[in-house]
Write a protein that holds these residues in place. Structure first.
Motif, PDB file in Angstrom:
ATOM      1  N   ILE A   1     -36.189   3.445  36.922  1.00 62.37           N
ATOM      2  CA  ILE A   1     -35.301   4.379  36.287  1.00 62.37           C
ATOM      3  C   ILE A   1     -34.366   5.197  37.299  1.00 62.37           C
ATOM      4  O   ILE A   1     -33.132   5.233  36.981  1.00 62.37           O
ATOM      5  CB  ILE A   1     -36.214   5.223  35.366  1.00 62.37           C
ATOM      6  N   GLY A   2     -35.042   5.591  38.349  1.00 61.62           N
ATOM      7  CA  GLY A   2     -34.212   6.465  39.210  1.00 61.62           C
ATOM      8  C   GLY A   2     -33.670   5.655  40.642  1.00 61.62           C
ATOM      9  O   GLY A   2     -33.265   6.287  41.463  1.00 61.62           O
ATOM     10  N   GLU A   3     -34.215   4.353  40.738  1.00 62.69           N
ATOM     11  CA  GLU A   3     -33.994   3.836  41.978  1.00 62.69           C
ATOM     12  C   GLU A   3     -32.575   3.320  42.312  1.00 62.69           C
ATOM     13  O   GLU A   3     -32.267   2.995  43.263  1.00 62.69           O
ATOM     14  CB  GLU A   3     -34.769   2.335  41.888  1.00 62.69           C
ATOM     15  N   VAL A   4     -31.678   3.201  41.210  1.00 67.13           N
ATOM     16  CA  VAL A   4     -30.465   2.873  41.468  1.00 67.13           C
ATOM     17  C   VAL A   4     -29.358   3.935  41.230  1.00 67.13           C
ATOM     18  O   VAL A   4     -28.165   3.773  40.797  1.00 67.13           O
ATOM     19  CB  VAL A   4     -30.040   1.659  40.412  1.00 67.13           C
ATOM     20  N   ALA A   5     -29.842   5.212  41.645  1.00 62.05           N
ATOM     21  CA  ALA A   5     -28.911   6.278  41.446  1.00 62.05           C
ATOM     22  C   ALA A   5     -27.782   6.349  42.284  1.00 62.05           C
ATOM     23  O   ALA A   5     -26.672   6.702  42.009  1.00 62.05           O
ATOM     24  CB  ALA A   5     -29.717   7.616  41.671  1.00 62.05           C
ATOM     25  N   GLY A   6     -27.869   5.754  43.376  1.00 59.57           N
ATOM     26  CA  GLY A   6     -26.639   5.634  44.397  1.00 59.57           C
ATOM     27  C   GLY A   6     -25.883   4.470  44.288  1.00 59.57           C
ATOM     28  O   GLY A   6     -24.916   4.319  45.008  1.00 59.57           O
ATOM     29  N   ASP A   7     -26.370   3.405  43.316  1.00 58.85           N
ATOM     30  CA  ASP A   7     -25.573   2.201  43.258  1.00 58.85           C
ATOM     31  C   ASP A   7     -24.432   2.369  42.015  1.00 58.85           C
ATOM     32  O   ASP A   7     -24.079   1.244  41.500  1.00 58.85           O
ATOM     33  CB  ASP A   7     -26.275   1.244  43.069  1.00 58.85           C
ATOM     34  N   SER A   8     -24.109   3.378  41.603  1.00 62.78           N
ATOM     35  CA  SER A   8     -23.279   3.554  40.544  1.00 62.78           C
ATOM     36  C   SER A   8     -21.825   3.172  40.735  1.00 62.78           C
ATOM     37  O   SER A   8     -21.323   3.163  42.024  1.00 62.78           O
ATOM     38  CB  SER A   8     -23.402   4.843  39.801  1.00 62.78           C
ATOM     39  N   ILE A   9     -20.985   2.440  39.650  1.00 65.88           N
ATOM     40  CA  ILE A   9     -19.661   2.181  40.004  1.00 65.88           C
ATOM     41  C   ILE A   9     -18.959   3.105  40.040  1.00 65.88           C
ATOM     42  O   ILE A   9     -17.761   3.408  40.891  1.00 65.88           O
ATOM     43  CB  ILE A   9     -19.398   1.060  38.936  1.00 65.88           C
ATOM     44  N   ILE A  10     -19.114   4.033  39.122  1.00 62.25           N
ATOM     45  CA  ILE A  10     -18.308   5.362  38.908  1.00 62.25           C
ATOM     46  C   ILE A  10     -18.947   6.267  38.200  1.00 62.25           C
ATOM     47  O   ILE A  10     -19.916   5.762  37.494  1.00 62.25           O
ATOM     48  CB  ILE A  10     -16.823   5.071  38.241  1.00 62.25           C
ATOM     49  N   LYS A  11     -18.721   7.564  38.228  1.00 63.84           N
ATOM     50  CA  LYS A  11     -19.343   8.484  37.718  1.00 63.84           C
ATOM     51  C   LYS A  11     -18.389   9.564  36.908  1.00 63.84           C
ATOM     52  O   LYS A  11     -17.742   9.966  37.594  1.00 63.84           O
ATOM     53  CB  LYS A  11     -20.344   9.321  38.814  1.00 63.84           C
ATOM     54  N   PHE A  12     -18.840   9.893  35.969  1.00 64.63           N
ATOM     55  CA  PHE A  12     -17.808  10.895  34.916  1.00 64.63           C
ATOM     56  C   PHE A  12     -18.946  12.172  34.692  1.00 64.63           C
ATOM     57  O   PHE A  12     -19.702  12.016  34.122  1.00 64.63           O
ATOM     58  CB  PHE A  12     -17.466  10.522  33.739  1.00 64.63           C
ATOM     59  N   ASP A  13     -18.375  13.427  35.402  1.00 65.18           N
ATOM     60  CA  ASP A  13     -19.150  14.548  35.089  1.00 65.18           C
ATOM     61  C   ASP A  13     -18.919  15.384  34.072  1.00 65.18           C
ATOM     62  O   ASP A  13     -17.757  15.429  33.567  1.00 65.18           O
ATOM     63  CB  ASP A  13     -19.037  15.389  36.551  1.00 65.18           C
ATOM     64  N   ASP A  14     -20.050  16.102  33.457  1.00 69.29           N
ATOM     65  CA  ASP A  14     -19.710  16.942  32.148  1.00 69.29           C
ATOM     66  C   ASP A  14     -18.730  16.460  31.308  1.00 69.29           C
ATOM     67  O   ASP A  14     -18.057  17.124  30.858  1.00 69.29           O
ATOM     68  CB  ASP A  14     -19.398  18.209  33.009  1.00 69.29           C
ATOM     69  N   ILE A  15     -19.423  15.455  30.430  1.00 72.08           N
ATOM     70  CA  ILE A  15     -18.691  14.836  29.345  1.00 72.08           C
ATOM     71  C   ILE A  15     -19.153  15.398  28.167  1.00 72.08           C
ATOM     72  O   ILE A  15     -20.428  15.354  28.078  1.00 72.08           O
ATOM     73  CB  ILE A  15     -18.717  13.255  29.475  1.00 72.08           C
ATOM     74  N   LEU A  16     -18.441  16.171  27.357  1.00 73.35           N
ATOM     75  CA  LEU A  16     -18.947  16.548  25.986  1.00 73.35           C
ATOM     76  C   LEU A  16     -19.249  15.578  25.163  1.00 73.35           C
ATOM     77  O   LEU A  16     -18.247  14.735  24.594  1.00 73.35           O
ATOM     78  CB  LEU A  16     -17.773  17.622  25.654  1.00 73.35           C
ATOM     79  N   HIS A  17     -20.569  15.565  24.622  1.00 67.35           N
ATOM     80  CA  HIS A  17     -20.898  14.465  23.567  1.00 67.35           C
ATOM     81  C   HIS A  17     -21.278  15.345  22.270  1.00 67.35           C
ATOM     82  O   HIS A  17     -21.788  16.207  21.928  1.00 67.35           O
ATOM     83  CB  HIS A  17     -22.200  13.900  24.045  1.00 67.35           C
ATOM     84  N   LEU A  18     -20.402  14.883  21.202  1.00 68.32           N
ATOM     85  CA  LEU A  18     -20.644  15.466  19.733  1.00 68.32           C
ATOM     86  C   LEU A  18     -21.877  14.726  19.157  1.00 68.32           C
ATOM     87  O   LEU A  18     -22.308  15.507  18.413  1.00 68.32           O
ATOM     88  CB  LEU A  18     -19.517  15.383  18.909  1.00 68.32           C
ATOM     89  N   THR A  19     -22.147  13.650  19.416  1.00 65.53           N
ATOM     90  CA  THR A  19     -23.246  13.006  18.949  1.00 65.53           C
ATOM     91  C   THR A  19     -23.948  11.908  20.048  1.00 65.53           C
ATOM     92  O   THR A  19     -23.526  11.161  20.352  1.00 65.53           O
ATOM     93  CB  THR A  19     -22.736  12.078  17.748  1.00 65.53           C
ATOM     94  N   PRO A  20     -25.162  12.436  20.567  1.00 68.70           N
ATOM     95  CA  PRO A  20     -25.951  13.624  20.339  1.00 68.70           C
ATOM     96  C   PRO A  20     -25.176  14.674  21.109  1.00 68.70           C
ATOM     97  O   PRO A  20     -24.794  14.500  22.102  1.00 68.70           O
ATOM     98  CB  PRO A  20     -27.289  13.281  20.842  1.00 68.70           C
ATOM     99  N   ARG A  21     -25.290  15.896  20.530  1.00 63.47           N
ATOM    100  CA  ARG A  21     -24.760  17.058  20.967  1.00 63.47           C
ATOM    101  C   ARG A  21     -25.236  17.442  22.427  1.00 63.47           C
ATOM    102  O   ARG A  21     -26.423  17.708  22.479  1.00 63.47           O
ATOM    103  CB  ARG A  21     -25.129  18.476  19.727  1.00 63.47           C
ATOM    104  N   GLY A  22     -24.295  17.756  23.263  1.00 62.65           N
ATOM    105  CA  GLY A  22     -24.639  18.249  24.637  1.00 62.65           C
ATOM    106  C   GLY A  22     -23.804  17.771  25.689  1.00 62.65           C
ATOM    107  O   GLY A  22     -22.532  17.063  25.251  1.00 62.65           O
ATOM    108  N   ARG A  23     -23.739  18.055  26.766  1.00 62.15           N
ATOM    109  CA  ARG A  23     -22.980  17.700  27.846  1.00 62.15           C
ATOM    110  C   ARG A  23     -23.808  16.750  28.763  1.00 62.15           C
ATOM    111  O   ARG A  23     -24.887  17.202  28.976  1.00 62.15           O
ATOM    112  CB  ARG A  23     -22.412  18.803  28.756  1.00 62.15           C
ATOM    113  N   PHE A  24     -23.254  15.692  29.106  1.00 63.52           N
ATOM    114  CA  PHE A  24     -24.027  14.541  29.995  1.00 63.52           C
ATOM    115  C   PHE A  24     -23.251  13.925  31.047  1.00 63.52           C
ATOM    116  O   PHE A  24     -21.908  13.867  30.860  1.00 63.52           O
ATOM    117  CB  PHE A  24     -24.448  13.278  29.044  1.00 63.52           C
ATOM    118  N   GLU A  25     -23.680  13.427  31.979  1.00 64.66           N
ATOM    119  CA  GLU A  25     -23.195  12.829  33.270  1.00 64.66           C
ATOM    120  C   GLU A  25     -22.997  11.548  32.757  1.00 64.66           C
ATOM    121  O   GLU A  25     -24.420  10.913  32.495  1.00 64.66           O
ATOM    122  CB  GLU A  25     -23.685  13.263  34.641  1.00 64.66           C
ATOM    123  N   VAL A  26     -22.070  10.796  32.989  1.00 67.37           N
ATOM    124  CA  VAL A  26     -22.020   9.303  32.599  1.00 67.37           C
ATOM    125  C   VAL A  26     -21.913   8.293  33.814  1.00 67.37           C
ATOM    126  O   VAL A  26     -20.967   8.653  34.321  1.00 67.37           O
ATOM    127  CB  VAL A  26     -20.877   9.055  31.514  1.00 67.37           C
TER     128      VAL A  26
END
Length: 574
Positions: free
Chosen positions: A230-255
């Protein structure tokens, strides 16, 4: 070359049996009737385990890279042959393990190299390969939820390609009729861990290890996340979006977007979603002229405990822009993605960048509101509510979409009738109306309430353009509205007063109007309403303040009238 052949063997829960062959250079398996051949080189073998399984006896092979392969369907008499084969050709001992059959649901979990083993009285009750785990979340203070990967297609098994079942992420489950999607562990208590101590603030060197008490479930979660991929590919992401507001489910997530999946990282929950799970992708302009909504339909849906989320709803500011650079080369973009992606995105709105990248990675079409619909205020959505939840309904080319909560998707092909009706008293009925969508085959009805009456013509025109069967139960009978208004108390007055008002309406002077307002029953109604609506005792304080004001004021018809009322009550009490 010496060979050992076995018939009727299943690889990683495959639907069809095949022929398994062992040789000095390695082992192989080929399904009956033809198909992809699976091979495993001798140098990759690390461990072999013999145990009972669903179709007889099983040989579980673990590789040096942490992969797990299951060969099921052997007979009890095959153990001696296989034991000699593994020892002489692969220099491995075929371990004979007996599973716990007591049926206990409590035991000890051990983290092996390639799988999580749940032991009951030092015997394995079940094993969970790390590569089959798609996500893990702390569902409570002492509870951990483990989610498993699901196949995108029921025909997918561990024999497809060279990935094998363990690294195929859910492909093994494709061979089974019933699929395990989630398992929960209850881990009570705390554990003591050692933490290295450094020099303190005063400069004294107090080297050594300090003991720290920690929640056992949190420690189990951290270790599982580290062991699983689950955490082995943390550095292989193509792009990262920080602090995105989600209305469903409610909260802020990094995408984080990867080649085959994306991840949502929050403070409490962490989700991993395969692109194969995405069924719908929509960009909806919110009718406030400030935000855009990205709505992603997922099957199977995300889960938080017993709550399921078939749709993700993200909210972006329309004018918020940023610069992004993909973590890949231009050659990869041209060859693998056929030029659907750009290496750099400069000065574009964030929602537009995310939508274009999702479209390039997944190949999904971006759905937007229909051009055939425009609301009364020239917007793409109409404000309404489902029960007590307010939101917006968007008219798409082939469906309706209500967001944010509960996110509801209604395809035109499944609609039987749409009924427009007026609900409530005369005042509310004249301003708003409801939409009741009846589905085919007796499916659940959908009711959208509190739609502004101004949107009626625009919606009816859209329904006609899409050939949707519509019933309009709203009538403009003024007599019925007047009767409803009188019944609601909007025109509540006695017959004599009403007759006098009609006879001299044009002849009343300004002084008469003021006298009428002062002597009307509206003052009494306000006092009654304030006392009736308050339930926490505030009304008593208001009444005390009102009495005090009446006593303090000198003169005035209204003050005199209010002051005389307590006297009447006191006479009655006597």
């Amino acid at each position: 070359m010496a060979l050992e052949n076995f018939e009727g063997i299943y690889l990683d829960l495959s639907k069809q049996s095949g022929k398994c062959r062992f040789a000095e250079t390695g082992l192989g398996w080929k399904p009956q009737g033809g198909g992809d051949t699976f091979t495993l080189d001798k140098s990759q073998l690390n461990q072999a385990i013999w145990s009972r399984a669903s179709r007889g006896y099983e040989v579980k092979v673990l590789t040096r890279e942490g992969q797990v392969y299951q060969l099921d369907g052997f007979q009890a008499d095959d153990f001696d042959r296989l034991s000699k084969t593994f020892k002489s050709w692969y220099t491995l001992n075929l371990e004979n393990k007996e599973h716990a059959i007591r049926g206990w649901n409590w035991g000890k979990a051990d983290f092996a190299k390639a799988e999580l083993v749940f032991n009951v009285q030092s015997r394995p009750a079940f094993e969970l390969p790390y590569a089959e785990i798609s996500n893990a979340n702390l569902a409570g203070k002492n509870e951990l939820a483990v989610e498993f990967s699901l196949p995108g297609d029921g025909d997918e098994t561990g024999t497809n390609g060279h990935l094998g079942g363990a690294r195929g992420h859910g492909k093994k489950a494709g061979g089974a009729r019933d699929q395990l999607v989630e398992m929960r562990f209850y881990i009570p208590g705390t554990t003591t861990t050692k933490v290295k101590k450094g020099s303190d603030d005063e400069g004294s060197e107090d080297e050594g290890d300090a003991e720290e008490d920690r929640n056992a479930a949190e420690r189990f979660y951290d270790e599982l996340m580290a062991k699983a991929d689950i955490g082995e590919v943390a550095g292989d992401s193509i792009i990262k979006f920080d602090d995105i507001l989600h209305l469903t489910p409610r909260g802020r997530f990094e995408v984080d977007l990867y080649e085959s999946f994306f991840r949502l990282r929050g403070k409490t929950y962490d989700y991993k979603v395969q692109y194969e799970q995405i069924k719908k992708f929509m960009i909806l302009p919110k009718p406030d002229d400030v935000h855009h909504l990205i709505t992603i339909g997922i099957d199977p849906p995300l889960r938080q405990g017993q709550t399921r989320y078939p749709f993700l709803v993200m909210q972006f500011k329309r004018d918020e822009a940023d610069d992004y650079t993909l973590n890949m080369t231009e050659d990869t973009i041209k060859e693998k993605y056929n030029g659907k992606l750009q290496l750099e995105y400069n000065g574009q709105p964030i929602y537009n960048v995310m939508g274009n990248i999702f479209r390039g990675l997944t190949g999904k079409k971006i759905v937007q509101p229909s051009r055939e619909f425009t609301s009364y205020h020239s917007q793409s959505g109409v404000k309404c509510s489902i029960k007590a939840n307010e939101g917006f309904i968007f008219c798409l080319d082939r469906s309706f979409m209500f967001v944010p909560k509960p996110a509801t998707y209604i395809a035109f092909d499944n609609i039987q009738t749409i009924t427009m009706s007026r609900v409530g008293g005369a005042v509310s009925a004249s301003r708003t109306f409801d939409l009741l969508i009846t589905m085919k085959n007796g499916a659940q009805e959908h009711q959208f309430s509190n739609i502004n009456r101004e949107e009626q013509n625009a919606l009816e025109s859209f329904f006609r353009a899409k050939n949707l069967k519509t019933k309009n139960e709203m009538t403009d009978d003024s007599g019925a509205l007047l009767a409803a208004a009188i019944q609601a108390g909007d025109l509540d007055s006695s017959d004599d007063e009403a007759g006098a008002a009609r006879g001299s309406a044009d002849e009343d002077s300004e002084e008469a109007d003021e006298d009428f307002q002062g002597d009307s029953e509206s003052d009494v109604a306000e006092e009654y309403d304030s006392a009736h609506e308050s339930s926490d005792g505030d009304s008593d304080a208001d009444m005390e303040d009102g009495d005090g004001d009446a006593d303090d004021d000198d003169g005035g018809d209204d003050d005199t009238e209010l002051a005389e009322r307590p006297k009447k009550k006191s006479k009655t009490s006597k």
